[in-house]
Design an enzyme around this catalytic site. Structure first.
Site, mmCIF file in Angstrom:
data_model
loop_
_atom_site.group_PDB
_atom_site.id
_atom_site.type_symbol
_atom_site.label_atom_id
_atom_site.label_comp_id
_atom_site.label_asym_id
_atom_site.label_seq_id
_atom_site.Cartn_x
_atom_site.Cartn_y
_atom_site.Cartn_z
ATOM 1 N N ASP A 139 -78.219 60.843 -22.922
ATOM 2 C CA ASP A 139 -77.731 60.033 -22.269
ATOM 3 C C ASP A 139 -77.449 60.813 -20.637
ATOM 4 O O ASP A 139 -76.785 61.577 -20.854
ATOM 5 C CB ASP A 139 -76.420 59.287 -22.455
ATOM 6 C CG ASP A 139 -75.826 58.378 -21.588
ATOM 7 O OD1 ASP A 139 -76.413 58.066 -20.678
ATOM 8 O OD2 ASP A 139 -74.854 57.651 -22.148
ATOM 9 N N ASP A 151 -81.693 55.403 -18.790
ATOM 10 C CA ASP A 151 -81.180 56.647 -19.018
ATOM 11 C C ASP A 151 -80.922 57.405 -20.251
ATOM 12 O O ASP A 151 -80.232 58.299 -20.443
ATOM 13 C CB ASP A 151 -80.168 56.839 -17.904
ATOM 14 C CG ASP A 151 -78.698 56.218 -18.366
ATOM 15 O OD1 ASP A 151 -78.713 55.375 -19.205
ATOM 16 O OD2 ASP A 151 -77.742 57.076 -18.169
ATOM 17 N N GLU A 152 -81.165 56.456 -21.373
ATOM 18 C CA GLU A 152 -80.629 56.638 -22.570
ATOM 19 C C GLU A 152 -81.701 56.502 -23.707
ATOM 20 O O GLU A 152 -82.248 55.269 -23.666
ATOM 21 C CB GLU A 152 -79.540 55.606 -22.671
ATOM 22 C CG GLU A 152 -78.646 55.890 -23.916
ATOM 23 C CD GLU A 152 -77.430 54.969 -23.968
ATOM 24 O OE1 GLU A 152 -76.961 54.604 -24.728
ATOM 25 O OE2 GLU A 152 -77.258 53.953 -22.755
HETATM 26 N N1 DCP Z 1 -75.024 50.537 -15.050
HETATM 27 C C1 DCP Z 1 -74.691 49.292 -14.167
HETATM 28 N N2 DCP Z 1 -73.816 48.653 -14.363
HETATM 29 C C2 DCP Z 1 -72.716 48.900 -15.434
HETATM 30 C C3 DCP Z 1 -73.049 50.081 -16.193
HETATM 31 C C4 DCP Z 1 -74.180 50.838 -15.867
HETATM 32 O O1 DCP Z 1 -75.508 49.148 -13.113
HETATM 33 N N3 DCP Z 1 -71.684 48.364 -15.762
HETATM 34 C C5 DCP Z 1 -76.187 51.444 -14.477
HETATM 35 C C6 DCP Z 1 -75.808 52.593 -13.515
HETATM 36 C C7 DCP Z 1 -75.623 53.635 -14.580
HETATM 37 C C8 DCP Z 1 -76.936 53.394 -15.620
HETATM 38 O O2 DCP Z 1 -76.793 51.905 -15.680
HETATM 39 O O3 DCP Z 1 -76.238 54.796 -13.862
HETATM 40 C C9 DCP Z 1 -76.618 54.264 -16.713
HETATM 41 O O4 DCP Z 1 -75.499 53.525 -17.637
HETATM 42 P P1 DCP Z 1 -74.364 54.708 -18.186
HETATM 43 O O5 DCP Z 1 -73.529 53.555 -19.139
HETATM 44 O O6 DCP Z 1 -75.232 55.574 -19.147
HETATM 45 O O7 DCP Z 1 -73.611 55.126 -17.143
HETATM 46 P P2 DCP Z 1 -73.919 56.505 -16.126
HETATM 47 O O8 DCP Z 1 -75.326 57.124 -16.471
HETATM 48 O O9 DCP Z 1 -73.681 56.095 -14.760
HETATM 49 O O10 DCP Z 1 -72.648 57.478 -16.501
HETATM 50 P P3 DCP Z 1 -72.424 58.061 -18.019
HETATM 51 O O11 DCP Z 1 -72.447 59.735 -17.263
HETATM 52 O O12 DCP Z 1 -70.928 57.727 -18.483
HETATM 53 O O13 DCP Z 1 -73.500 57.953 -18.880
HETATM 54 MG MG MG Z 2 -75.600 57.532 -18.617
#
Ligand code: DCP
Ligand code: MG
Length: 361
Positions: free
Chosen positions: A14, A109-110
């Site tokens: 992730d 991203d996962e």
């Molecule tokens: N995303 C979004 N709205 C949300 C959650 C996520 O648009 N409520 C988008 C933005 C993130 C991407 O999806 O960059 C990936 O979600 P993640 O939950 O993996 O969050 P991040 O990668 O941003 O942070 P982390 O480091 O916690 O994985």
């Molecule tokens: Mg993420």
């Protein structure tokens, strides 16, 4: 011989603050500053994500931008640029595929990877996870966290355990100890409501949860209670469900009234072409296009496909293919399609007329 409880190796990967990480990568002047993506500078809309600097101020995904700016007045708020995130995502998933085909993508991203049968790096889950993390950092300029464990449930928790830029491994013999101190709130599927209910039952960790019999958890939580019983012990037998990769992308249309001539077909082809381009945009674009094709079904239901290996997906190429396909029937047309294939076929119909051309579907 049956295979009792074969030990699996699952990696959950992730990316860290994915959208924000891509933005900071491309604007080095933002390094070290709190950055969020989403919303508008006037404080409307919601935050999609933010970097870890911004998280220190309490900024979170799905928070109204106005609130985020009150928490962190110096927050740099950027518009989302999905096209760029998708491009980086293709790169990340292409790196996964170097190690295994058994990949279940969960989002841009996962993904889960099952590397039980992987041969690279001696099939070591830990070494493969480190190799993925290194490649993503070097080649794409962002960081990705990974968890390695014998099942999906634990691998997902593990990838979160040392975030950001972390790796955490749960070996089979460590599971029993690990779950004892695992807070129930960390279990996927335990939202705020279930957590509150569990806390009322004096359950904070999986050790507390283990005191309950399966039927008791079922009484309190229904079907999910039975799953909780297993998860509290670190058990999860769900498979990594690999999606088959797309072999081609195409658009086709059947007409209410047959198209009588080649000129009419050309006009329709020019209408369909932008739709194909749109689909290509959305499809995973990291594989090179190996062939273009045009499919024509005549009013007598014979169908023919003209294709050209190695062609670029440009309108000219499709128009030439249409001419070839049309010349095979020279009759009114009831269906027209065009598309591209990602892998070259060993025996394209064009080169082996031997196979003839009959109705297909
Ligand atoms: N995303 C979004 N709205 C949300 C959650 C996520 O648009 N409520 C988008 C933005 C993130 C991407 O999806 O960059 C990936 O979600 P993640 O939950 O993996 O969050 P991040 O990668 O941003 O942070 P982390 O480091 O916690 O994985
Ligand atoms: Mg993420």
């Amino acid at each position: 011989m049956s295979e009792p409880e074969r030990q699996r190796k699952i990696i959950h990967c992730d990316c860290d603050c994915f959208y924000a990480a891509v933005e900071v990568r491309d604007r080095p002047e933002l390094a070290g500053k709190p950055v969020a993506v989403g919303g508008t500078p006037d404080g409307r809309g919601v935050i999609a994500t933010c970097n870890y600097e911004a998280r220190r101020f309490g900024v979170r995904s799905a928070m109204p931008a106005g609130r985020a700016l009150r928490l962190c007045p110096d927050l740099v708020l950027l518009r989302t640029d999905m096209e760029r995130y998708r491009e980086v995502s293709h790169g990340v998933h292409a790196i996964f595929r170097r190690f295994t085909d058994v990949i279940e993508p969960l989002s841009l991203d996962e993904a889960y990877l099952d590397v039980t049968d992987a041969t690279l790096l001696h099939g070591s889950g830990t070494l493969i996870a480190e190799a993925i993390r290194g490649a993503v950092r070097r080649e794409l300029g962002i960081t990705i966290s990974a968890g390695v464990a014998p099942n999906k449930f634990l691998a997902k928790i593990a990838s979160d355990w040392k975030k950001p830029d972390g790796l955490f491994v749960i070996r089979p013999e460590e599971i029993a100890d690990f779950v004892l101190r695992l807070p129930v709130d960390r279990i996927h599927g335990v939202g705020p409501k279930t957590a509150e209910k569990l806390h009322k039952l004096d359950v904070q960790t999986c050790a507390d949860l283990q005191r309950f019999e399966k039927y008791q958890l079922a009484e309190h939580f229904g079907v999910f209670g039975q799953r909780l019983y297993e998860l509290a012990r670190g058990n999860d037998d769900r498979d990594v469900k690999a999606r088959t990769r797309r072999k081609s992308v195409s658009v086709e249309r059947t007409f209410p009234k047959d198209i009588p001539d080649l000129e009419g077909c050309r006009r329709t082809l020019r209408e369909l072409f932008p739709k194909l381009e749109e689909r290509l945009e959305r499809a995973s674009g990291d594989e090179p296009i190996a062939r273009c094709f045009v499919k024509v079904r005549f009013d007598d239901f014979t169908t023919t496909t003209a294709e050209q290996p190695g062609a670029a997906s440009e309108l000219d190429a499709f128009e030439e293919l249409l001419d070839v396909a049309w010349a095979r029937g020279e009759r009114p047309v009831r269906l027209l399609g065009l598309g591209v294939g990602y892998r070259s076929r060993k025996a394209p119909a064009e080169q082996l007329p031997l196979f003839g051309e009959g109705p297909e579907d």
